[in-house]
Design a protein around this motif. Structure first.
Motif, PDB file in Angstrom:
ATOM      1  N   LEU A 215       6.613  -0.184   0.487  1.00  0.00           N
ATOM      2  CA  LEU A 215       7.781  -0.535  -0.420  1.00  0.00           C
ATOM      3  C   LEU A 215       7.077  -1.619  -1.258  1.00  0.00           C
ATOM      4  N   SER A 216       7.020  -1.365  -2.609  1.00  0.00           N
ATOM      5  CA  SER A 216       6.628  -2.260  -3.608  1.00  0.00           C
ATOM      6  C   SER A 216       7.439  -2.302  -4.859  1.00  0.00           C
ATOM      7  N   GLY A 217       7.774  -3.512  -4.979  1.00  0.00           N
ATOM      8  CA  GLY A 217       8.858  -3.643  -6.277  1.00  0.00           C
ATOM      9  C   GLY A 217       9.268  -5.271  -6.245  1.00  0.00           C
ATOM     10  N   PRO A 218      10.392  -5.578  -6.922  1.00  0.00           N
ATOM     11  CA  PRO A 218      10.961  -6.857  -6.988  1.00  0.00           C
ATOM     12  C   PRO A 218      11.473  -7.233  -5.431  1.00  0.00           C
ATOM     13  N   PRO A 219      11.513  -8.471  -5.004  1.00  0.00           N
ATOM     14  CA  PRO A 219      11.919  -8.929  -3.733  1.00  0.00           C
ATOM     15  C   PRO A 219      13.229  -8.447  -3.211  1.00  0.00           C
ATOM     16  N   GLY A 220      14.382  -8.220  -4.008  1.00  0.00           N
ATOM     17  CA  GLY A 220      15.570  -7.679  -3.656  1.00  0.00           C
ATOM     18  C   GLY A 220      15.379  -6.490  -3.302  1.00  0.00           C
TER      19      GLY A 220
ATOM     20  N   ILE B  30      13.912   4.000  10.842  1.00  0.00           N
ATOM     21  CA  ILE B  30      12.288   3.527  10.684  1.00  0.00           C
ATOM     22  C   ILE B  30      11.863   2.294  11.417  1.00  0.00           C
ATOM     23  N   PRO B  31      11.058   2.309  12.533  1.00  0.00           N
ATOM     24  CA  PRO B  31      11.024   0.896  13.010  1.00  0.00           C
ATOM     25  C   PRO B  31       9.913   0.131  12.188  1.00  0.00           C
ATOM     26  N   SER B  32      10.181  -1.234  12.208  1.00  0.00           N
ATOM     27  CA  SER B  32       9.726  -2.297  11.391  1.00  0.00           C
ATOM     28  C   SER B  32       8.257  -1.921  11.332  1.00  0.00           C
ATOM     29  N   HIS B  33       7.650  -1.696  12.644  1.00  0.00           N
ATOM     30  CA  HIS B  33       6.242  -1.816  12.486  1.00  0.00           C
ATOM     31  C   HIS B  33       5.511  -0.561  11.779  1.00  0.00           C
ATOM     32  N   ARG B  34       6.352   0.332  11.326  1.00  0.00           N
ATOM     33  CA  ARG B  34       6.044   1.232  10.168  1.00  0.00           C
ATOM     34  C   ARG B  34       6.408   1.157   8.736  1.00  0.00           C
ATOM     35  N   ILE B  35       6.845   0.047   8.406  1.00  0.00           N
ATOM     36  CA  ILE B  35       7.167  -0.333   7.059  1.00  0.00           C
ATOM     37  C   ILE B  35       6.266  -1.507   6.776  1.00  0.00           C
ATOM     38  N   ARG B  36       5.818  -1.213   5.340  1.00  0.00           N
ATOM     39  CA  ARG B  36       4.690  -2.074   4.897  1.00  0.00           C
ATOM     40  C   ARG B  36       5.151  -2.345   3.573  1.00  0.00           C
ATOM     41  N   HIS B  37       4.918  -3.604   3.136  1.00  0.00           N
ATOM     42  CA  HIS B  37       5.144  -4.108   1.845  1.00  0.00           C
ATOM     43  C   HIS B  37       4.609  -5.374   1.620  1.00  0.00           C
ATOM     44  N   ASP B  38       4.279  -6.035   0.529  1.00  0.00           N
ATOM     45  CA  ASP B  38       3.999  -7.240   0.285  1.00  0.00           C
ATOM     46  C   ASP B  38       5.097  -8.256   0.728  1.00  0.00           C
TER      47      ASP B  38
ATOM     48  N   LEU C 130      17.315   2.590  -5.440  1.00  0.00           N
ATOM     49  CA  LEU C 130      16.335   3.184  -4.533  1.00  0.00           C
ATOM     50  C   LEU C 130      16.646   3.492  -3.133  1.00  0.00           C
ATOM     51  N   PRO C 131      17.095   2.475  -2.408  1.00  0.00           N
ATOM     52  CA  PRO C 131      17.275   2.690  -1.001  1.00  0.00           C
ATOM     53  C   PRO C 131      18.615   3.762  -0.726  1.00  0.00           C
ATOM     54  N   ASP C 132      19.433   3.605  -1.555  1.00  0.00           N
ATOM     55  CA  ASP C 132      20.493   4.562  -1.486  1.00  0.00           C
ATOM     56  C   ASP C 132      20.165   5.888  -1.763  1.00  0.00           C
ATOM     57  N   ALA C 133      19.251   6.128  -2.672  1.00  0.00           N
ATOM     58  CA  ALA C 133      18.522   7.541  -2.792  1.00  0.00           C
ATOM     59  C   ALA C 133      17.736   8.111  -1.646  1.00  0.00           C
ATOM     60  N   VAL C 134      17.219   7.151  -1.050  1.00  0.00           N
ATOM     61  CA  VAL C 134      16.305   7.538  -0.016  1.00  0.00           C
ATOM     62  C   VAL C 134      16.995   7.973   0.992  1.00  0.00           C
ATOM     63  N   ARG C 135      18.194   7.513   1.424  1.00  0.00           N
ATOM     64  CA  ARG C 135      19.138   7.699   2.277  1.00  0.00           C
ATOM     65  C   ARG C 135      19.514   9.155   2.328  1.00  0.00           C
ATOM     66  N   GLN C 136      19.760   9.612   0.882  1.00  0.00           N
ATOM     67  CA  GLN C 136      20.164  11.124   0.522  1.00  0.00           C
ATOM     68  C   GLN C 136      19.163  12.088   1.302  1.00  0.00           C
ATOM     69  N   TYR C 137      17.886  11.675   1.495  1.00  0.00           N
ATOM     70  CA  TYR C 137      16.821  12.746   1.672  1.00  0.00           C
ATOM     71  C   TYR C 137      16.641  12.466   3.097  1.00  0.00           C
TER      72      TYR C 137
ATOM     73  N   SER D 165      16.454  -4.872   0.368  1.00  0.00           N
ATOM     74  CA  SER D 165      17.481  -3.931   0.593  1.00  0.00           C
ATOM     75  C   SER D 165      16.904  -2.726   1.087  1.00  0.00           C
ATOM     76  N   GLY D 166      15.468  -2.309   0.782  1.00  0.00           N
ATOM     77  CA  GLY D 166      14.686  -1.178   1.131  1.00  0.00           C
ATOM     78  C   GLY D 166      14.318  -1.310   2.617  1.00  0.00           C
ATOM     79  N   VAL D 167      14.126  -2.522   2.890  1.00  0.00           N
ATOM     80  CA  VAL D 167      13.673  -2.550   4.596  1.00  0.00           C
ATOM     81  C   VAL D 167      14.929  -2.348   5.133  1.00  0.00           C
ATOM     82  N   ASP D 168      16.083  -3.031   5.027  1.00  0.00           N
ATOM     83  CA  ASP D 168      17.260  -2.964   5.717  1.00  0.00           C
ATOM     84  C   ASP D 168      17.872  -1.495   5.671  1.00  0.00           C
ATOM     85  N   ALA D 169      17.742  -0.715   4.499  1.00  0.00           N
ATOM     86  CA  ALA D 169      17.912   0.772   4.597  1.00  0.00           C
ATOM     87  C   ALA D 169      17.126   1.445   5.586  1.00  0.00           C
ATOM     88  N   LEU D 170      15.935   1.247   5.557  1.00  0.00           N
ATOM     89  CA  LEU D 170      14.972   2.019   6.218  1.00  0.00           C
ATOM     90  C   LEU D 170      14.888   1.702   7.850  1.00  0.00           C
TER      91      LEU D 170
END
Ligand SMILES: NC(=O)C1=CN([C@@H]2O[C@H](COP(=O)(O)OP(=O)(O)OC[C@H]3O[C@@H](n4cnc5c(N)ncnc54)[C@H](O)[C@@H]3O)[C@@H](O)[C@H]2O)C=CC1
Length: 514
Positions: free
Chosen positions: A477-482, A496-504, A460-467, A486-491
């Motif tokens: 973000l919602s899914g497995p911990p890994g 994208i600043p951390s305060h605009r990234i939400r996940h459980d 997923l994170p690699d796919a997002v980078r292409q767009y 990796s999604g937060v790192d990629a974003l």
């Protein structure tokens, strides 16, 4: 815990018993931002119920005493099947102080407590290092310094401390045993971790209060009463006394008693306030059960009374087959006018609750729901687009967010990347594509990581980078911990600043995956 727990969302069903909200805390927001209960009547406050002072369990002599190698209730050898509700085996005959040699309660699993003929461990330098989670900031209060020193010392032996804590609790207070699951595997570290989290936050009153208030409310469903708190506090002090041999002294004890008393007070008060406006739990009848793959079911339930929540939140859920074992699942739809709720459940190996929900639950069965929780919700005051990454059953709250945006009619751009290991696991792709056909502001892109596909391949994170570009988007973000990590790192890597990234909470997702 579950007997006291929470924060962010879910879909979690690791093996073993547990309940609650303990491990779910990600201190992401201040209390005034907490939108957990849309209908909460803010002005009304319940009178504070003073907590009884706690009394440390044991004496200096006891601390050095060995544990009797008998299994504590719910600790492996003595365990019954987790579905067994019987409580008639309370070990009232064992109701004694953790005592002199040979008479103390054993920790579950007969762990090696210090024998009387052993020399006590030599004092060591246990000051938390700079990288320790319990490192002492320069601004720390005297109490916080003492608490952190104790925590740094017990952290490497937290298993033993926890085992001893529960052994004390169940032997000294057998009446509390029925509040906990029959099998204590996962529960064991939840309560203790939450206590440590609270102690770590002692110098951050806003976040601490938010955490503890949520915990206090979440504990109502376990039947936790104000009078239970001193019992837990005494046993906590008893366990710390025994294992923090280098840092424990009168000062440390006094700091822990003060901290625990304050912790209990906030939890008791928040539970009392919540009693005025919400039930401790909801009963909900299964009205739909659709097996989408051999191990994934979409389950629809009808609560017995209105259940207020926000899209993106999660709840805790207890089945009739595993009493007192609560698991977290996200709501898979935005609030509906008919009041029905839906969940996506994947049966995981050794996941008691998830397997029962997927393979056993049928329409007519009644489950219990705890209160809604989690802050992965849409900020409807913002014009930003939503960039959503949903991995596996983590697509459930993403679908709810999409419906929420649609319900608000603001046509904000929403881009969903839906990840699965193979095409077959894209169990909700038809629903998502139907939504995309209906709403021109929504794009849905399936991403398959481990098999052939006609869609996007890879993670997923690699796919997002292409767009992108994504600078005008908030990320969810919602899914497995890994995937979350990796999604937060990629974003963040793409700006994208951390305060605009939400996940459980990753911690909780990781714990659930154990
Ligand atoms: N059911 C629910 O309501 C919710 C479930 N969850 C969590 O979602 C997870 C779903 O599990 P499964 O369906 O078995 O998902 P899965 O293990 O099949 O993975 C789903 C997707 O995540 C990707 N992924 C997995 N690990 C990754 C990593 N380390 N880095 C990058 N990508 C990675 C995979 O490639 C795949 O695209 C569980 O951990 C569950 O706790 C989260 C929120 C809600």
């Amino acid at each position: 815990m579950d007997a006291p727990t929470t924060t962010s969302s879910a879909g979690s069903d690791g093996s073993g018993g547990n309940s609650g909200d303990w491990g779910w805390f990600t201190p992401s927001r201040k209390p005034d931002e907490d939108r957990r209960a849309p209908d909460r009547r803010s002005g009304e406050r319940a009178p504070s119920r003073p907590v009884n002072p706690i009394r440390p369990v044991g004496t200096e002599a006891d601390r050095r005493a060995p544990a009797e190698p008998a299994p504590a209730p719910g600790s492996g050898a003595g365990d019954r099947h987790p579905g067994d509700r019987r409580t008639d085996d309370r070990r009232t005959d064992d109701r004694r102080a953790p005592g002199p040699a040979g008479h103390g309660p054993a920790a579950p699993g007969c762990e090696e407590h210090q024998r009387p003929d052993e020399a006590p461990p030599a004092p060591q330098d246990v000051r938390p290092g700079p990288d320790s989670p319990f490192a002492v900031p320069e601004t720390a209060s005297p109490d916080a310094i003492l608490l952190r020193r104790t925590m740094a010392e017990v952290e490497p032996v937290s298993d033993k401390v926890t085992s001893y804590f529960y052994a004390l609790l169940f032997v000294q207070h057998p009446e509390l045993r029925p509040l906990f699951p029959a099998a204590m595997d996962a529960q064991r570290d939840r309560l203790f971790k939450a206590i440590l989290t609270a102690a770590r936050l002692v110098d951050d009153p806003d976040i601490l209060t938010e955490f503890l208030s949520r915990l206090g409310r979440g504990h109502r469903k376990y039947g936790t009463q104000p009078e239970h708190y001193p019992a837990v506090g005494e046993c906590l002090i008893g366990a710390l006394t025994r294992y923090a041999v280098n840092t424990w002294n009168d000062e440390a004890e006094a700091a822990w008693v003060r901290a625990y008393t304050a912790i209990s007070q906030i939890m008791i008060d928040s539970a009392a306030e919540d009693e005025l406006i919400a039930p401790a739990w909801w009963q909900a009848e299964v009205v739909g059960h659709e097996l989408r793959t051999h191990d994934i079911a979409v389950i629809t339930v009808r609560p017995d009374q209105p259940y207020p929540f926000l899209a993106g939140q999660y709840t805790s859920l207890e089945t009739p087959w595993w009493p007192r074992v609560w698991r977290h699942y996200s709501f898979a739809a935005a609030p509906r006018s008919d009041g029905l709720l839906s969940f996506h459940v994947k049966a995981v190996p050794a996941g008691w609750v998830s397997s029962a929900l997927v393979h056993r639950a049928r329409p007519g069965d009644v489950i219990r729901l705890g209160p809604p929780a989690g802050s992965m919700t849409v900020d409807h005051a913002s014009d930003n687009g939503l960039l959503c990454l949903g991995g596996g059953t983590g697509i459930a709250p993403i679908k709810a967010l999409v419906e929420d945006v649609a319900d608000h009619g603001r046509n904000r751009s929403v881009e969903v990347f839906y990840g699965a290991r193979n095409d077959r696991d894209l169990y909700d792709i038809d629903t998502m594509l139907r939504l995309a056909q209906k709403h021109p502001w929504l794009a849905v892109r399936p991403v398959v990581s481990d098999g052939p596909t006609n869609g996007l391949s890879g993670r997923l994170p690699d796919a997002v980078r292409q767009y992108g570009p994504w600078h005008a988007f908030d990320a969810y973000l919602s899914g497995p911990p890994g995937m979350i990590r990796s999604g937060v790192d990629a974003l963040m890597g793409i700006g994208i600043p951390s305060h605009r990234i939400r996940h459980d909470s990753i911690e909780e997702l990781a714990a659930a995956a154990e």
